[in-house]
Design a protein around this motif. Structure first.
Motif, PDB file in Angstrom:
ATOM      1  N   LEU A 159       0.837  -1.196   0.000  1.00  0.00           N
ATOM      2  CA  LEU A 159       0.000   0.000   0.000  1.00  0.00           C
ATOM      3  C   LEU A 159       0.864   1.235   0.000  1.00  0.00           C
ATOM      4  CD1 LEU A 159      -2.350  -1.004   2.928  1.00  0.00           C
ATOM      5  CD2 LEU A 159      -3.019  -0.982   0.528  1.00  0.00           C
ATOM      6  N   THR A 160       0.305   2.297  -0.509  1.00  0.00           N
ATOM      7  CA  THR A 160       0.998   3.581  -0.357  1.00  0.00           C
ATOM      8  C   THR A 160       0.824   4.028   1.070  1.00  0.00           C
ATOM      9  OG1 THR A 160      -0.916   4.940  -0.814  1.00  0.00           O
ATOM     10  CG2 THR A 160       0.341   4.136  -2.721  1.00  0.00           C
ATOM     11  N   ALA A 161       1.648   5.007   1.446  1.00  0.00           N
ATOM     12  CA  ALA A 161       1.618   5.478   2.841  1.00  0.00           C
ATOM     13  C   ALA A 161       0.251   5.999   3.203  1.00  0.00           C
ATOM     14  CB  ALA A 161       2.694   6.558   3.037  1.00  0.00           C
ATOM     15  N   GLN A 162      -0.339   6.700   2.261  1.00  0.00           N
ATOM     16  CA  GLN A 162      -1.665   7.264   2.548  1.00  0.00           C
ATOM     17  C   GLN A 162      -2.682   6.147   2.741  1.00  0.00           C
ATOM     18  OE1 GLN A 162      -3.158   9.769  -0.528  1.00  0.00           O
ATOM     19  NE2 GLN A 162      -3.924  11.281   0.895  1.00  0.00           N
ATOM     20  N   GLN A 163      -2.601   5.158   1.808  1.00  0.00           N
ATOM     21  CA  GLN A 163      -3.527   4.046   1.919  1.00  0.00           C
ATOM     22  C   GLN A 163      -3.333   3.323   3.233  1.00  0.00           C
ATOM     23  OE1 GLN A 163      -2.453   2.001  -1.679  1.00  0.00           O
ATOM     24  NE2 GLN A 163      -4.410   2.463  -2.620  1.00  0.00           N
ATOM     25  N   ARG A 164      -2.052   3.162   3.640  1.00  0.00           N
ATOM     26  CA  ARG A 164      -1.772   2.463   4.885  1.00  0.00           C
ATOM     27  C   ARG A 164      -2.400   3.190   6.060  1.00  0.00           C
ATOM     28  NH1 ARG A 164       1.223  -1.709   6.170  1.00  0.00           N
ATOM     29  NH2 ARG A 164       1.776  -1.888   3.964  1.00  0.00           N
ATOM     30  N   LEU A 165      -2.274   4.514   6.026  1.00  0.00           N
ATOM     31  CA  LEU A 165      -2.863   5.289   7.110  1.00  0.00           C
ATOM     32  C   LEU A 165      -4.378   5.072   7.170  1.00  0.00           C
ATOM     33  CD1 LEU A 165      -1.734   7.213   9.172  1.00  0.00           C
ATOM     34  CD2 LEU A 165      -2.392   9.115   7.690  1.00  0.00           C
ATOM     35  N   MET A 166      -4.965   5.102   5.964  1.00  0.00           N
ATOM     36  CA  MET A 166      -6.411   4.928   5.933  1.00  0.00           C
ATOM     37  C   MET A 166      -6.795   3.569   6.491  1.00  0.00           C
ATOM     38  SD  MET A 166      -7.849   6.739   2.534  1.00  0.00           S
ATOM     39  CE  MET A 166      -6.739   6.358   1.232  1.00  0.00           C
ATOM     40  N   VAL A 167      -6.037   2.537   6.067  1.00  0.00           N
ATOM     41  CA  VAL A 167      -6.378   1.180   6.529  1.00  0.00           C
ATOM     42  C   VAL A 167      -6.207   1.072   8.036  1.00  0.00           C
ATOM     43  CG1 VAL A 167      -5.669  -1.229   6.464  1.00  0.00           C
ATOM     44  CG2 VAL A 167      -5.881   0.073   4.356  1.00  0.00           C
ATOM     45  N   GLU A 168      -5.145   1.721   8.545  1.00  0.00           N
ATOM     46  CA  GLU A 168      -4.944   1.654   9.998  1.00  0.00           C
ATOM     47  C   GLU A 168      -6.093   2.297  10.758  1.00  0.00           C
ATOM     48  OE1 GLU A 168      -0.106   1.437  10.193  1.00  0.00           O
ATOM     49  OE2 GLU A 168      -1.146   3.257  10.856  1.00  0.00           O
ATOM     50  N   THR A 169      -6.558   3.411  10.206  1.00  0.00           N
ATOM     51  CA  THR A 169      -7.692   4.068  10.858  1.00  0.00           C
ATOM     52  C   THR A 169      -8.920   3.168  10.852  1.00  0.00           C
ATOM     53  OG1 THR A 169      -6.823   6.075   9.845  1.00  0.00           O
ATOM     54  CG2 THR A 169      -8.915   6.262  11.016  1.00  0.00           C
ATOM     55  N   ILE A 170      -9.122   2.541   9.667  1.00  0.00           N
ATOM     56  CA  ILE A 170     -10.266   1.644   9.570  1.00  0.00           C
ATOM     57  C   ILE A 170     -10.155   0.561  10.640  1.00  0.00           C
ATOM     58  CG2 ILE A 170     -11.397  -0.134   8.169  1.00  0.00           C
ATOM     59  CD1 ILE A 170     -10.621   1.409   5.706  1.00  0.00           C
ATOM     60  N   LEU A 171      -8.926   0.014  10.758  1.00  0.00           N
ATOM     61  CA  LEU A 171      -8.719  -1.080  11.711  1.00  0.00           C
ATOM     62  C   LEU A 171      -8.989  -0.628  13.127  1.00  0.00           C
ATOM     63  CD1 LEU A 171      -7.977  -3.943  11.371  1.00  0.00           C
ATOM     64  CD2 LEU A 171      -5.594  -3.371  11.742  1.00  0.00           C
ATOM     65  N   LYS A 172      -8.446   0.562  13.443  1.00  0.00           N
ATOM     66  CA  LYS A 172      -8.631   1.065  14.805  1.00  0.00           C
ATOM     67  C   LYS A 172     -10.109   1.293  15.114  1.00  0.00           C
ATOM     68  CE  LYS A 172      -5.331   4.184  15.177  1.00  0.00           C
ATOM     69  NZ  LYS A 172      -4.026   4.636  15.363  1.00  0.00           N
ATOM     70  N   SER A 173     -10.764   1.940  14.163  1.00  0.00           N
ATOM     71  CA  SER A 173     -12.184   2.230  14.412  1.00  0.00           C
ATOM     72  C   SER A 173     -12.984   0.946  14.549  1.00  0.00           C
ATOM     73  CB  SER A 173     -12.792   3.042  13.261  1.00  0.00           C
ATOM     74  OG  SER A 173     -11.904   4.007  12.809  1.00  0.00           O
ATOM     75  N   SER A 174     -12.664  -0.028  13.680  1.00  0.00           N
ATOM     76  CA  SER A 174     -13.473  -1.241  13.754  1.00  0.00           C
ATOM     77  C   SER A 174     -13.163  -2.022  15.013  1.00  0.00           C
ATOM     78  CB  SER A 174     -13.285  -2.105  12.512  1.00  0.00           C
ATOM     79  OG  SER A 174     -11.957  -2.056  12.072  1.00  0.00           O
ATOM     80  N   ASN A 175     -11.916  -1.964  15.476  1.00  0.00           N
ATOM     81  CA  ASN A 175     -11.612  -2.610  16.761  1.00  0.00           C
ATOM     82  C   ASN A 175     -12.414  -1.975  17.875  1.00  0.00           C
ATOM     83  OD1 ASN A 175      -9.919  -4.773  16.407  1.00  0.00           O
ATOM     84  ND2 ASN A 175      -8.111  -3.466  16.125  1.00  0.00           N
ATOM     85  N   LEU A 176     -12.435  -0.667  17.818  1.00  0.00           N
ATOM     86  CA  LEU A 176     -13.196   0.054  18.833  1.00  0.00           C
ATOM     87  C   LEU A 176     -14.667  -0.346  18.785  1.00  0.00           C
ATOM     88  CD1 LEU A 176     -12.577   2.195  20.893  1.00  0.00           C
ATOM     89  CD2 LEU A 176     -13.385   3.900  19.272  1.00  0.00           C
ATOM     90  N   LEU A 177     -15.194  -0.365  17.567  1.00  0.00           N
ATOM     91  CA  LEU A 177     -16.599  -0.719  17.397  1.00  0.00           C
ATOM     92  C   LEU A 177     -16.856  -2.124  17.891  1.00  0.00           C
ATOM     93  CD1 LEU A 177     -19.234   0.327  16.332  1.00  0.00           C
ATOM     94  CD2 LEU A 177     -18.700  -0.632  14.113  1.00  0.00           C
ATOM     95  N   SER A 178     -15.921  -3.018  17.571  1.00  0.00           N
ATOM     96  CA  SER A 178     -16.089  -4.403  18.008  1.00  0.00           C
ATOM     97  C   SER A 178     -16.094  -4.489  19.515  1.00  0.00           C
ATOM     98  CB  SER A 178     -14.951  -5.251  17.430  1.00  0.00           C
ATOM     99  OG  SER A 178     -14.968  -6.509  17.996  1.00  0.00           O
ATOM    100  N   THR A 179     -15.180  -3.753  20.140  1.00  0.00           N
ATOM    101  CA  THR A 179     -15.156  -3.755  21.608  1.00  0.00           C
ATOM    102  C   THR A 179     -16.467  -3.209  22.158  1.00  0.00           C
ATOM    103  OG1 THR A 179     -12.871  -3.091  21.317  1.00  0.00           O
ATOM    104  CG2 THR A 179     -13.694  -3.216  23.573  1.00  0.00           C
ATOM    105  N   LEU A 180     -16.918  -2.139  21.536  1.00  0.00           N
ATOM    106  CA  LEU A 180     -18.164  -1.535  21.980  1.00  0.00           C
ATOM    107  C   LEU A 180     -19.312  -2.527  21.891  1.00  0.00           C
ATOM    108  CD1 LEU A 180     -19.216   1.151  22.914  1.00  0.00           C
ATOM    109  CD2 LEU A 180     -19.806   1.683  20.578  1.00  0.00           C
ATOM    110  N   ILE A 181     -19.402  -3.180  20.729  1.00  0.00           N
ATOM    111  CA  ILE A 181     -20.485  -4.142  20.537  1.00  0.00           C
ATOM    112  C   ILE A 181     -20.374  -5.237  21.593  1.00  0.00           C
ATOM    113  CG2 ILE A 181     -21.354  -5.944  19.019  1.00  0.00           C
ATOM    114  CD1 ILE A 181     -20.597  -4.203  16.678  1.00  0.00           C
ATOM    115  N   ASN A 182     -19.165  -5.735  21.774  1.00  0.00           N
ATOM    116  CA  ASN A 182     -18.997  -6.793  22.766  1.00  0.00           C
ATOM    117  C   ASN A 182     -19.386  -6.333  24.144  1.00  0.00           C
ATOM    118  OD1 ASN A 182     -18.172  -8.744  21.020  1.00  0.00           O
ATOM    119  ND2 ASN A 182     -15.988  -8.317  21.246  1.00  0.00           N
TER     120      ASN A 182
END
Lengths: 740, 154
Positions: A374-397
């Motif tokens: 991935l490009t650096a920008q894409q990597r950043l975006m993916v990391e954000t997605i991952l972080k947010s979804s982890n958070l969401l998953s924790t929230l749901i749990n």
């Protein structure tokens, strides 16, 4: 000159006279003789004549008189001396007897007369008694009327019927001209004419209640005679030409429920009365007799009681109706609540699976994506997605866990785990954040802490992580110190904050974990709210920390479920805070220490030969899932037979099959199948294990399976690893029920 | 086209199927069960699925065409279809089935008919995709290559 008729009778001139005398004497004699005969005859007939000897005397007197007159007959003609002698004797005797009789009669006649008086007296008495009896009969009839009236009154509980019946019956019994009832009005100042006997619709007559005549009646519980001209008695214009009949008025107490004290008779001093007025017919000369007045008083009392009964009944009916309404409302509310709970549970059950799946897909795929170029920008975006979804998953749990906790449906697992390893894991998880924030983190485990403990490893980890994470979150600088000790009762004896005394036993010990941080601290006033769901302190330092506010609430519930307590102390803002919790953990047996947990973390150290040739039977009426399950088991090396219906299954199954996998949906015949299979193999020790396969996470399914005697339950979807573990567990322990 | 490229194409295609939700983890499990002793496992199961589903969809269409619809029978059919599709991992079909079931419970005829259309649509889509996937696999095998193992773990 004697009556000797010696003188020459001049026959022709006095012969007529002589003749007449002769005849008269004859008749007299006859009469004189027949009278006693009659007397004797009649006296003989009557038995009661008391003066028989008087009769004899009288008879003798008459007979002799008669004899005398008879003998007189012979003296008209010249007669011999014998006749004269006989005559004289007769006369002498007659004289004697007559005088004796006369003397006797002097005594007797008064007696006879008094008999007569007595007779008259008795006759009068008899007449009087007759009259008395007539009166008594009337009274008795009246009494019967009263009883009947009372019965009528008491047989109904309707106020109007009671009053109307009273008036009618009274009118009939006493033959009244008019009978009326005056009831007090609501404001208590007037009496209103409410019921009358003769008039169909009494006009709304009202008289003020404080008239002297009314006061007079009200002040006594007897029936009082009132003047026909008084206002209460003037019910209609007086049209007769006779004087109006006598009028009597009596008070009728209106009793309230509150009058009836438990041990007393009803108090009538409350003063609420109605007035009953009774009028005799105006053209009779009747007067009110005492017994009639008594009757009226009795009736008035009965009416009072009957009315109060009616009032009580009305009250109790009203109360009962109210209660029924409330019951209905409560029932509806309960049913609504139940429906709501059921809806929520259904929702959760669906969401449980449906929400986690896409979450996992997102997380997994984004982590996969991270590994590609991935490009650096894409990597950043993916990391954000991952972080947010982890958070969401924790929230749901968190939310799902919490609702399960609320339900009380959460059950802790209990397995042996490495306690020290848990702490090490927490540390390693939190280390990155700690090093970024440049905090110092230290862990002290006391030497007497056992290596292994029995409990819910996952949730303990979650709790410790949450508490330590909070400490890290709210500290901008400084150090975090985690200490883990075995809790001793002595250290709690002085603790007045909690009523909690951990008492270790042979099977349990209490783990105490304390996390001290030097961070922003907490206002002591906010401490009680910390464990409340969704409540966050509104101070600036915490606002950008994020989080749902559920963490501590969930921790508290976990800790409570583990039989412990959690509390937080802080000296104030800026002075750091100390979080402590104590939980109860089991002490594992020596033999269990090396038991592997079901969810193995390193797949790969098992051979297919574990299951080589293991005969199993798969029953599923869905062709596709049957072949999938078969493929799964074949891949693991089992010898698989399949059945597509309950009958086929029963036919095919034999003691050679070690395990029977049965797909259960909601149909009941699956459970019956299990029962019949058990029956078939009841005597054998080597009967196949019956395991249910279901995609349904309903607790009911699990309960039914346990109830019919199945040996296990696993949830679809089943992965290869899972099936491997399941088979291992089944063969070792012969039972496996997955937590639903 | 050389084998490596075909393999990469195959992988991309598979990933896209997962991403778009046509398939889920269950399909991967199926692929894992395929080995040398059972080389055509996935194809067999999938063709079984196709047969089953087409039969069920026909039955369902007939059932809903009746004047007096027997919802219980329709529910039973859909239950079967749901079971089959979840065993395969055909996620979208399974989801449609779930919706259909709830509509069946409500006995909402119009919505049921519409939903049935949707189920059919999803089914044909996934059938199409799977057939394409198998086509690609056959090409790879014909060219002498092997199907790479997908290592997605959830």
């Amino acid at each position: 000159m004697e009556l000797c008729n010696c003188i020459d009778p001049q026959w022709p001139a006095e012969e007529l006279l002589m003749r007449y005398q002769y005849i008269s004497d004859f008749f007299i004699a006859l009469a004189y003789f027949s009278i006693p005969l009659e007397l004797i005859y009649f006296v003989k007939k009557s038995a009661v004549f008391p003066y028989k000897w008087v009769l004899v005397q009288f008879g003798a007197f008459i007979v002799l008189c008669g004899a005398t007159h008879l003998i007189n007959l012979w003296t008209f003609t010249p007669h011999s001396r014998t006749v004269a002698v006989v005559m004289t004797t007769a006369k002498v005797f007659t004289a004697v007897v007559s005088c004796a009789t006369a003397l006797m009669l002097v005594h007797i006649i008064p007696d006879l007369l008094s008999v007569k008086t007595r007779e008259l007296f008795l006759k009068n008495k008899a007449a009087e008694l007759d009259r008395e009896m007539g009166r008594i009969r009337t009274q008795e009839e009246t009494g019967r009327h009263v009883r009947m009236l009372t019965h009528e009154i008491r047989s109904t509980l309707d106020r109007h019927t009671i009053l109307k019946t009273t008036l009618i019956e009274l009118g009939r019994t006493l033959a009244l001209e008019e009978c009326a009832l005056w009831m007090p009005t609501r404001n208590g100042l007037e009496l209103q004419l409410s019921y009358t006997l003769r008039q169909q619709n009494p006009v709304g007559y009202a008289v003020p209640i404080h008239l002297p005549v009314i006061n007079q009646v009200f002040s006594s519980n007897h029936a009082v005679k009132v003047s026909p001209n008084s206002p209460v008695a003037r019910l209609r214009p007086h049209a007769g030409k006779y004087a109006a009949g006598e009028v009597v008025a009596v008070r009728v107490p209106l009793l309230h429920l509150s009058n009836f004290q438990i041990y007393d008779w009803p108090e009538v001093s409350t003063g609420n009365y109605a007035l009953m007025v009774l009028m005799l017919p105006s053209d009779s000369a009747r007067h009110w007799h005492v017994h009639e007045l008594e009757l009226v008083e009795v009736v008035a009392d009965q009416v009072a009681v009957a009315l109060s009964h009616a009032a009580i009944l009305e009250e109790s009916m009203r109360a009962r109706d109210l209660l029924m309404e409330q019951n209905v409302a409560l029932d509806m509310a309960r049913r609504e609540a139940e429906t709501a709970i059921r809806a929520r549970n259904d929702f959760l059950a669906v969401m449980n699976h449906e929400m986690r799946t896409p979450m996992h897909a997102i997380i997994v795929l984004s982590s996969l994506l991270q590994e590609t170029e991935l490009t650096a920008q894409q990597r950043l975006m993916v990391e954000t997605i991952l972080k947010s979804s982890n958070l969401l998953s924790t929230l749901i749990n968190d939310v799902l866990d919490l609702s399960q906790l609320e339900d009380g449906s959460l059950q802790l697992d209990a397995s042996t785990f490495n306690l020290h390893a848990v702490f090490r894991e927490v540390l390693s998880l939190i280390k990155p954040v700690v090093s970024v924030k440049k905090l110092a983190l230290s862990l002290h485990i006391s030497p007497d802490m056992p290596m292994y403990a029995v409990g819910d490893e996952k949730r303990l980890l979650q709790t410790i992580l949450n508490v330590v994470g909070n400490a890290v979150k709210f500290s901008k600088e400084g150090s975090i110190c985690v200490t883990a000790v075995v809790a001793k009762p002595e250290s709690f004896r002085d603790n007045r904050v909690l009523e909690f005394l951990p008492v270790p036993s042979d099977n349990h010990f209490y783990l105490q974990v304390q996390v001290k941080d030097s961070g922003s601290g907490i206002n002591p006033q906010d401490i009680p709210n910390l464990f409340t769901k969704f409540a966050q302190c509104q101070s600036l330092t915490t606002r950008n920390a994020g989080g749902s506010g559920l963490g501590l609430a969930i921790c508290k519930r976990f800790v409570n479920l583990m039989g412990g307590q959690i509390w937080i102390e802080s000296e104030g803002i800026g002075k750091g805070c100390t979080a402590t919790f104590v939980v109860k953990l089991g002490i594992p047996d020596r033999s269990n220490e090396s038991k592997p947990s079901l969810v193995t973390k390193n797949p790969g150290n098992h051979s297919l030969t574990d299951f080589a040739g293991l005969k199993v039977l798969v029953m599923d009426d869905n062709g596709v899932s049957r072949s999938v399950t078969k493929g799964l088991l074949v891949h693991l090396g089992c010898d698989v037979t399949t059945a597509s219906s309950s009958e086929e299954c029963l036919r095919i199954v034999s003691h050679e099959h070690k395990v029977v996998f049965m797909d259960v949906c909601t149909s009941i015949d699956r459970y019956e199948l299990a029962v019949r299979m058990r029956e078939k193999f009841m005597k054998r020790h080597d009967r196949p294990l019956i395991v249910a396969l279901t995609g349904n996470t309903n607790k009911l399914v699990k309960e039914n399976c346990i109830r019919v005697g199945m040996d296990g339950l696993i949830l679809k979807p089943v992965s290869v690893e899972k099936m491997r573990g399941v088979l291992l567990e089944l063969l070792e322990h012969r039972v496996l029920f997955e937590t639903v | 086209m050389e084998v490596g490229q075909m393999q990469r194409q195959w992988m991309d295609y598979t990933k896209s199927l997962f991403l778009e939700g046509y398939l889920d983890g269950q399909f991967l499990q199926l692929q894992q069960l395929q080995d040398d002793s059972n080389p055509d496992f996935v194809a067999e199961v999938v063709s079984l699925f196709f047969e089953d589903s087409e039969r069920l969809l026909n039955d369902l269409t007939n059932a809903l065409d009746q004047k007096c619809i027997d919802f219980k029978k329709a529910d039973a059919h859909i239950h079967q279809l749901k079971g089959s599709s979840s065993s395969i991992g055909a996620e979208r079909v399974k989801n449609c089935c779930i919706i259909f079931r709830s509509l069946c419970e409500e006995q909402n005829i119009d919505a049921c008919i519409r939903c049935l259309q949707q189920v059919k649509q999803e089914y044909f889509l996934v059938k199409n995709k799977l057939e394409t996937l198998f086509g690609m696999e056959q090409q790879i095998v014909a060219a002498g290559g092997s199907i790479p193992k997908m290592e997605l773990s959830f």
